[in-house]
Motif scaffolding. Structure first.
Motif, short mmCIF file in Angstrom:
data_model
loop_
_atom_site.label_atom_id
_atom_site.label_comp_id
_atom_site.label_asym_id
_atom_site.label_seq_id
_atom_site.Cartn_x
_atom_site.Cartn_y
_atom_site.Cartn_z
N CYS A 87 0.48 -1.38 -0.01
CA CYS A 87 -0.15 0.30 -0.13
C CYS A 87 1.18 1.33 -0.07
N SER A 88 0.77 2.14 -1.21
CA SER A 88 1.44 3.51 -1.09
C SER A 88 0.84 4.41 -1.52
N GLY A 89 0.73 5.62 -1.02
CA GLY A 89 0.04 6.54 -1.45
C GLY A 89 -0.63 7.76 -0.35
N THR A 90 -1.48 8.32 -0.71
CA THR A 90 -1.91 9.20 0.26
C THR A 90 -3.74 9.32 -0.20
N TYR A 91 -4.26 8.45 0.79
CA TYR A 91 -5.67 8.43 0.38
C TYR A 91 -6.72 9.18 1.19
N ASP A 92 -6.49 10.88 0.11
CA ASP A 92 -7.49 11.69 1.34
C ASP A 92 -8.86 12.09 0.19
N ASN A 93 -9.31 11.59 -0.18
CA ASN A 93 -10.61 11.47 -0.94
C ASN A 93 -11.76 9.80 -0.25
N GLY A 94 -12.06 10.49 0.83
CA GLY A 94 -13.34 9.57 1.40
C GLY A 94 -14.42 10.11 2.35
#
Length: 147
Positions: A131-138
């Motif tokens: 898992c990589s990334g910046t999950y900022d939309n939820g």
């Protein structure tokens, strides 16, 4: 007589800041956040529920574990009964004492939050591999229904 009094709820965090996750534990691949604090400030008894949407990375493409989606089921909540996966919010859902808009009752089915009652809710994220990334939309939603 008082008819249809207003239900007034406050949702905050234990430290007054936005919901923020700490560093991931490399052994368990989990990160906990500051707790949510739900307070019934009105005169009407209410049921509280929790549900959410999947999270996406909005600026670039991420991978978690095979797509740009961090599933809401990777988020867990604890309101005193152990860690439970946050279910998917259903916008067309109905409410009863066991489910509301797809959400699970907080702390448990049939528990009414009366005037002045406070419920603390722990939130943690279990990272899939990889898992990589910046999950900022939820969203993590707190849904309230009158008792």
């Amino acid at each position: 007589y008082t008819f249809n009094p207003t239900a007034t709820i406050s949702v905050s965090t234990t430290d007054g800041n936005p919901l923020t996750f700490g560093a991931m534990d490399s052994a368990t691949r989990e990160a906990t956040s500051n707790n949510l604090v739900i307070k019934n400030m009105g005169v009407v008894g209410v049921y509280a529920y929790i549900a959410g949407t999947n999270f996406y990375q909005s600026s670039t493409y991420g991978i978690c574990p095979t797509s740009n989606v961090l599933a809401i089921s990777n988020f867990k909540y604890n309101a005193g009964s152990g860690w439970i996966s946050i279910p998917t919010y259903v916008s067309s859902g109905a409410c009863d004492s066991t489910i509301c808009y797809g959400g699970n009752p907080i702390p448990s089915a049939g528990t009414v939050l009366h005037q002045g009652d406070i419920q603390n809710v722990g939130i943690k994220l279990v990272f899939p591999t990889p898992c990589s990334g910046t999950y900022d939309n939820g969203k993590i939603n707190i849904v309230i229904a009158t008792a």
